[in-house]
Design a protein around this motif. Structure first.
Motif, PDB file in Angstrom:
ATOM      1  N   ARG A 102       2.751  37.114 121.419  1.00  0.00           N
ATOM      2  CA  ARG A 102       2.061  37.479 120.441  1.00  0.00           C
ATOM      3  C   ARG A 102       0.679  36.676 120.947  1.00  0.00           C
ATOM      4  N   ARG A 103      -0.457  37.640 120.526  1.00  0.00           N
ATOM      5  CA  ARG A 103      -1.798  37.361 120.625  1.00  0.00           C
ATOM      6  C   ARG A 103      -2.671  37.812 119.348  1.00  0.00           C
ATOM      7  N   LEU A 104      -3.380  36.668 118.888  1.00  0.00           N
ATOM      8  CA  LEU A 104      -4.204  36.907 117.793  1.00  0.00           C
ATOM      9  C   LEU A 104      -5.794  36.636 118.040  1.00  0.00           C
ATOM     10  N   TYR A 105      -6.297  37.533 117.550  1.00  0.00           N
ATOM     11  CA  TYR A 105      -8.085  37.275 117.700  1.00  0.00           C
ATOM     12  C   TYR A 105      -8.609  36.901 116.526  1.00  0.00           C
ATOM     13  N   ARG A 106      -9.906  36.434 116.447  1.00  0.00           N
ATOM     14  CA  ARG A 106     -10.406  35.938 115.427  1.00  0.00           C
ATOM     15  C   ARG A 106     -10.916  36.964 114.427  1.00  0.00           C
ATOM     16  N   SER A 107     -11.015  38.131 115.127  1.00  0.00           N
ATOM     17  CA  SER A 107     -11.414  39.352 114.331  1.00  0.00           C
ATOM     18  C   SER A 107     -10.217  39.678 113.334  1.00  0.00           C
TER      19      SER A 107
END
Length: 927
Positions: A102-107
């Motif tokens: 799982r990957r999460l960006y600040r956007s």
């Protein structure tokens, strides 16, 4: 299947890429408070799809991204990868190792991957359904989860039982089936709405069609009434023609007679009046010719006038036809271009409909095969259930026999012990006496032998020494006899019941045989249940496949219906265009035909006028010549008449009579010409109005016309009034009604298909509910029984019970927990102490593991509230279950740490940044 490692980057306090390897068995995750141990648990929950930032101890989801320290900048991405061994194929992927990322960006953008393949969150969650692994499954146990298990709300406990029963995905699929059922209901309403609209058009066109048919019938009646009237007129003209032809024939005969008479008079006067006769004859002939020329002139003038009027009318009609031809030609080209476009579009629709029909047949065949497989599995399950019932009856019977034998063994053992007088203290005392005597004898023998041997070795032996040695031996033999007596006394206190119990015919061997038989029956029952469970799971998978295929089939049918509706609408437009094209082409050809006919008529009339002009010019010339000739003849006759006045008087009377007859003859001839013109006009008008020849219907005069003209005109007026009363009529209504009726019938068949699909969805939903209920109840009963045993084992006695709050609706029922620790009354879970509550939750966890173990389990400080003795029981049980499952324990308890094979340390060498160390302990034991 077990957890191999987790790799963190930018998640909370793990700023650097950190890989944590996990071993099988028990791994302890250690570290001081605030070092980031729980962040590891949060990362595993997060990568498994946790969406609640509060559960992750954050104020918003972006807070899980490393936020920086005094010495480090914040990161813009958080990434966690969980690698799981899948050698046993528990996960539904044909791969020995599965990596979940799982990957999460600040956007705010989030991504999920399975083996580096992007997937949706739904697919990731479905991968772990009913494995015990998940963000909210029993693979992760923490203090908050314990509170949830022990919550006052029984409904919040049931998720563990659902996960163990393997019905989580079926509940979700059931909910999805209910949503699809709702969509099917919506589609039915939509089609019903379309049918309602089409029905209004259908009913309206039905009325219009009936009205148009009545209109066409009235038009046909009017045509035949007008035809009969025109035929009667034609008959009248023909009768007048025949009558005048008879009159003309009669007058012609009379005229011939007069001529003969005049000829005779002339012959009688020939001798005396040769010249006069000749002149008279010439005069009469000239008068006749002059009169004929005059009649011919009048006739030619009348014909010219009629032809000129007709020619003017033809010129007007030719100009109108030219305009119509141009208009029809432009319209025909425009319609044909549009038809070509519609044909291409219709071919596209047909190809799409054929493709969808192939898919529908394929899905229908798959559904039928799955239904057959489900029915076959159900029969096998029923057979298995019958066998289970039989074996369970045998099990109960043998267990009753075992309890009877066990009670007999205990009673016999107590009786034998009482009769033998055996006590543990007596046995201990006798055993100590024997041991002391043997030790004393050993020391004395050793001392005597060594002393005698020294004397022998140094040749310092004498008879006295030998006698002393032999005397010593005798004393020791007497002591050995005492030891023997003590040993016999020790042996005598042992009861003989052990030998009796161990004999082949003993009750103990019968108990052992019953134990083996009960074990075999239980093993057979477990095998049957496993087989039934496998078949039930296959049926659920097949039902799910059927549901998915029916959903796809329904969507295909709806799409097909939509495309067919569009195609029919397009076809309707194309048919209307083709009809318009045909009508336009027909009108164009008709206009060209009419123009050709009119042009031919015009040219014919022109030729006739030219011929009449020539005839008229010749008549004028002949008239002038005859008038000149008459003047000459009259002068000659006048000269001769004075001499032949008497005889000529009679001849003159004959000539007068002949002239009268000639005048009648000419009048009748003109009337016949006019009659012929009337007949021709009647035929022309009828042909122009109906494009058919009146002569084609003359047979009706003999066979079908019964009424008089007045009656026909009255009927004609009535029909015209009836036609007028019909008002505006859609002339294409019958054809349009046929097309709308076809569409109406098609939509009715489609809604029948949707209703059948609705019934199938209801049946499948009911089957899923039934299967889920059976699986849940079976698992609940097993966990209930295991919980009681686990509770007694953890608490050293007591009683633990589970109870459904709504037994009539188990899938929605809560689960009450009642506990009775040793020495207490049976009471609700909320009355227990903190340690008792934790131990109860652990008991429920392990009771669940006995039914369906999770491949790995993370325990976050659930031993925090346990005392030393309870921790010992907890660790012993944990080590027992660690033989088959992988446990990762976050703890501060030394006993729990001592039971681990691997130690994983989390520390913060750099403020705000976590790092890990690992130590593997070989052969570690927990006392």
């Amino acid at each position: 299947m077990f957890l191999k490692h987790v790799e963190l980057f930018g998640f909370k306090s793990f700023a650097d890429r950190t890989k944590i390897d996990f071993a099988d068995g028990i791994s302890a995750l250690l570290g001081p408070n605030g070092c980031g141990k729980s962040n590891v648990v949060d990362s595993i929950k997060w990568v498994l799809g946790e969406q609640s930032y509060k559960t992750l101890r954050a104020s918003k989801m972006e807070d899980v991204i490393f936020n920086g320290t005094q010495d480090r900048k914040a990161l813009n991405i958080a990434e966690v990868t969980l690698t799981i061994s899948n050698d046993e194929g528990i996960l539904d992927l044909d791969m020995p190792e599965v990596a979940i990322k799982r990957r999460l960006y600040r956007s705010g953008e989030s991504e999920y991957f399975i083996n580096n393949t992007p997937v949706k969150l739904k697919e990731l969650r479905e991968l772990f359904f009913d494995t015990g692994v998940g963000k909210s499954a029993y693979s992760i146990m923490e203090q908050g989860k314990i509170d949830q298990i022990l919550s006052n709300k029984p409904e919040e406990r049931r998720y563990i039982f659902e996960e163990a029963a393997g019905i989580t995905k079926y509940k979700i699929k059931g909910s999805e089936a209910e949503r699809k059922l709702q969509r099917t209901n919506d589609n039915i309403k939509q089609v019903e709405s379309i049918i309602s609209e089409v029905k209004r058009s259908h009913d309206n066109l039905k009325i219009q069609s009936d009205k148009t048919i009545e209109y066409r019938k009235a038009k046909d009646n009017i045509f035949y009434l007008e035809l009969d009237i025109q035929l009667l007129r034609l008959q009248k003209f023909l009768e007048e023609k025949n009558s005048k032809e008879l009159q003309l024939e009669k007058i012609s005969k009379l005229r011939t007679d007069l001529k003969d008479k005049i000829m005779k008079l002339s012959e009688n006067l020939q001798s005396n009046q040769g010249l006069v006769s000749k002149l008279e004859n010439d005069l009469i002939q000239s008068q006749k010719e002059l009169y004929g020329i005059d009649l011919e002139k009048n006739n030619i003038e009348a014909q010219k006038k009629y032809l000129q009027e007709e020619q003017t009318d033809l010129l007007r009609r030719l100009r109108q036809q030219d305009l119509k031809i141009q208009e029809y030609n432009d319209k025909y080209l425009e319609i044909n271009n549009e038809i070509t476009a519609k044909n291409e579009q219709e071919k596209s629709y047909k190809a799409r409909i054929d493709e969808i029909q192939k898919n529908i047949l394929s899905y229908q065949e798959s559904i039928n095969q799955s239904l057959q497989s489900i029915e076959l599995n159900k029969n096998k399950i029923n057979d298995g259930e019958k066998s289970i019932v039989k074996f369970e009856d045998d099990l109960v019977e043998n267990e009753n026999r075992l309890r009877t034998i066990t009670d007999n063994i205990v009673a016999k053992l107590e009786d034998e012990l009482n009769q033998s007088g055996y006590t543990r203290d007596l046995k201990q005392n006798k055993q100590e006496d024997v041991i002391k005597s043997i030790q004393s004898l050993r020391l004395k023998l050793k001392s005597s032998i060594e002393k005698f041997w020294d004397q022998v070795r140094f040749n310092n032996i004498s008879n006295q020494n030998v006698e002393e040695f032999v005397g010593t031996l005798r004393e020791q033999i007497n002591l050995f006899d005492q030891i023997y007596d003590s040993f016999n006394a020790y042996i005598a206190i042992e009861p003989s019941l052990i030998d009796d119990f161990l004999s082949p015919e003993s009750i103990f061997h019968r108990k052992k045989d019953l134990d083996n038989l009960i074990f075999q029956i239980k093993d057979t029952i477990n095998q049957l249940r496993t087989n039934n469970k496998s078949l039930a799971e296959q049926n659920v998978i097949l039902s799910e496949r059927i549901l998915k295929n029916r959903s796809t089939l329904e969507e295909l049918k709806v799409n097909q219906a939509k495309i067919i509706t569009q195609s029919n609408s397009l076809k309707e437009i194309r048919v209307n265009l083709e009809r318009d094209s045909e009508e336009t082409l027909e009108a164009l050809n008709e206009s060209k035909k009419i123009k050709g006919t009119e042009q031919t008529k015009y040219e014919s009339i022109n030729n006739k006028i030219e011929e009449l002009n020539k005839k008229q010019q010749k008549a004028y010339e002949d008239e002038k010549k005859l008038k000149d000739l008459l003047l000459t003849l009259e002068k000659k006759i006048s000269q001769q008449n004075s001499e032949l006045e008497g005889r000529e008087k009679e001849l003159n009377d004959c000539n007068i009579e002949l002239a009268k007859n000639q005048s009648k003859y000419d009048q009748i001839s003109m009337s016949l010409t006019q009659n012929a013109t009337e007949i021709r006009n009647l035929n022309d008008n009828f042909r122009e109005r109906y494009s058919r020849d009146l002569d084609d219907f003359t047979s009706r005069l003999i066979n079908e016309i019964k009424d008089m003209p007045n009656q026909l005109k009255e009927r004609l007026a009535n029909e015209k009034n009836h036609l007028k009363s019909l008002g505006q009529v859609n002339l294409m209504a019958p054809e349009e009604f046929i097309e709308v009726k076809e569409r109406y019938d098609f939509l009715n068949s489609q809604i029948n298909d949707l209703i059948n699909a609705q019934e199938d969805l209801k049946r499948i939903t009911s089957e899923i509910h039934k299967e889920s209920t059976q699986m849940f109840l079976r698992t609940y009963k097993e966990i209930k029984k295991n919980f009681h045993h686990m509770f007694r084992q953890l608490f050293g006695g007591g009683r633990g019970e589970l109870k459904l709050t709504d037994e009539d609706n188990p899938l929605e029922s809560g689960i009450e927990m009642y506990c009775q620790p040793p020495g207490k009354k049976l009471e609700s879970i909320d009355l227990l102490s903190g340690g008792e509550r934790s131990l109860t939750a652990v008991g429920l966890l392990f009771a669940t593991y006995l039914v369906k173990p999770s491949p790995f389990c993370i325990l976050d400080e659930i031993d925090a509230a346990l005392d030393e003795s309870n921790v010992g029981r907890f660790v012993n049980m944990l080590m027992e279950f660690g033989q088959t499952s992988q446990f990762i324990v976050i703890t501060h308890n030394k006993k729990t740490v001592a039971g681990a094979k691997t130690l994983l340390g989390v520390t913060m060498e750099e403020s705000g940044v976590s790092k890990t160390i690992a130590i593997r302990i070989e052969g570690a034991e927990v006392s």
